[in-house]
Write an enzyme that holds these catalytic residues in place. Structure first.
Site, PDB file in Angstrom:
ATOM      1  N   SER A  40     -39.762  -4.240 -19.766  1.00  0.00           N
ATOM      2  CA  SER A  40     -39.898  -3.223 -18.723  1.00  0.00           C
ATOM      3  C   SER A  40     -41.308  -2.683 -18.570  1.00  0.00           C
ATOM      4  O   SER A  40     -41.652  -2.152 -17.522  1.00  0.00           O
ATOM      5  CB  SER A  40     -38.947  -2.059 -19.011  1.00  0.00           C
ATOM      6  OG  SER A  40     -39.205  -1.520 -20.291  1.00  0.00           O
ATOM      7  N   HIS A 245     -41.792   5.406 -20.069  1.00  0.00           N
ATOM      8  CA  HIS A 245     -42.388   4.220 -19.455  1.00  0.00           C
ATOM      9  C   HIS A 245     -43.567   4.642 -18.585  1.00  0.00           C
ATOM     10  O   HIS A 245     -43.601   5.765 -18.081  1.00  0.00           O
ATOM     11  CB  HIS A 245     -41.366   3.476 -18.599  1.00  0.00           C
ATOM     12  CG  HIS A 245     -40.355   2.708 -19.384  1.00  0.00           C
ATOM     13  ND1 HIS A 245     -39.303   3.312 -20.019  1.00  0.00           N
ATOM     14  CD2 HIS A 245     -40.247   1.380 -19.639  1.00  0.00           C
ATOM     15  CE1 HIS A 245     -38.582   2.398 -20.641  1.00  0.00           C
ATOM     16  NE2 HIS A 245     -39.135   1.212 -20.427  1.00  0.00           N
TER      17      HIS A 245
END
Length: 271
Positions: A40, A245
């Site tokens: 990711s 993230h």
């Protein structure tokens, strides 16, 4: 990496003008066949503007592979990174994008093997000692088991794309350690940063053994971690899998320069 709910013919004949451009840093990697592999942190989870066709892989137009391909002349671009990917799933599900014509490969992988999702969930929800214990368990995996898994994956990448220059990108520190910042305490933040150092160290050594280019992003992200006041990472957010993230700015200002510098270097070497 993905949080669970809840909790780059042969360059061919490279003309002199193209080589000069690359050397100046303005550069266009003419004729590059680029493949973006990984988890990711490569797919762009947390950066928004996802390709609906990518489903839960969360491939983002704001992710550094898309940005690099959009800024350079490429002969082909295959974006197969997927949220949640491990060394095993990259091996089984992404390497079909590689072939003998591939000239540039980028990859981030290893965090999910070490249990990124569970580590973050534990540190967010439980005590400092429980967090530190879970981080220590992850670090033991990183140093004991992950090197062999990376060696195996990198060997497969080289076998499938023997002419490619492979750039292995790392992971940033999640936190800047400051006196006052809401959320996790500094003991937890320090443990998580130390885990990132351990993970990056293991990946860097594996990249070196494979003859790949290691690109450390901790310097790009320095001063832009969580608690910095100019964060390039998502804190706990909705959707939950975007938490911890890089944001769109993190990809554009952090990961993209890291790949651009490393890809430019490797492509100049090839020319």
């Amino acid at each position: 990496m993905r949080l669970a709910h809840p909790c780059l013919v042969a360059f061919g004949a490279v003309v002199f003008a193209a080589a000069s451009l690359l050397g100046s840093g303005s550069a266009s990697a003419a004729g590059t066949n680029y493949v973006a592999l990984g988890d990711s942190y490569s797919s762009g989870t947390g950066a928004g503007s996802y390709d609906p066709a990518s489903g839960s892989c969360n491939r983002s137009a704001n992710a550094y592979p898309s940005l690099w391909a959009g800024a350079h002349t490429t002969q082909s671009f295959k974006f197969v990174a997927c949220s949640g990917a491990t060394t095993s799933s990259v091996s089984s599900g992404q390497l079909g994008a590689l072939d003998s014509s591939t000239t540039l490969v980028s990859v981030t992988v290893g965090g999910n093997d070490a249990g990124f999702s569970d580590v973050m969930e534990t540190c967010v929800l439980y005590s400092t000692s429980t967090c530190q214990s879970r981080v220590a368990k992850a670090e033991a995996y990183m140093t004991g088991t992950l090197p062999g898994r990376l060696d195996s994956l990198y060997s497969q990448i080289r076998s499938k794309s023997p002419s490619a220059r492979v750039v292995v990108l790392g992971y940033p520190h999640l936190y800047k350690i400051v006196t006052v910042c809401a959320g996790l305490g500094n003991a937890k933040r320090t443990a998580l940063n130390e885990a990132a150092d351990t993970l990056d160290g293991v990946i860097a050594k594996a990249a070196g053994r494979a003859g790949f280019t290691w690109s450390d992003v901790r310097d790009e992200f320095a001063g832009h971690e969580l608690c910095s006041g100019d964060d390039w990472l998502n804190a706990v957010t909705i959707p939950i899998e975007s938490s911890y993230h890089p944001t769109a700015r993190g990809h554009r200002l952090g990961y993209l320069p890291a790949l651009t510098g490393s890809a430019g270097l490797t492509l100049r070497k090839q020319a």
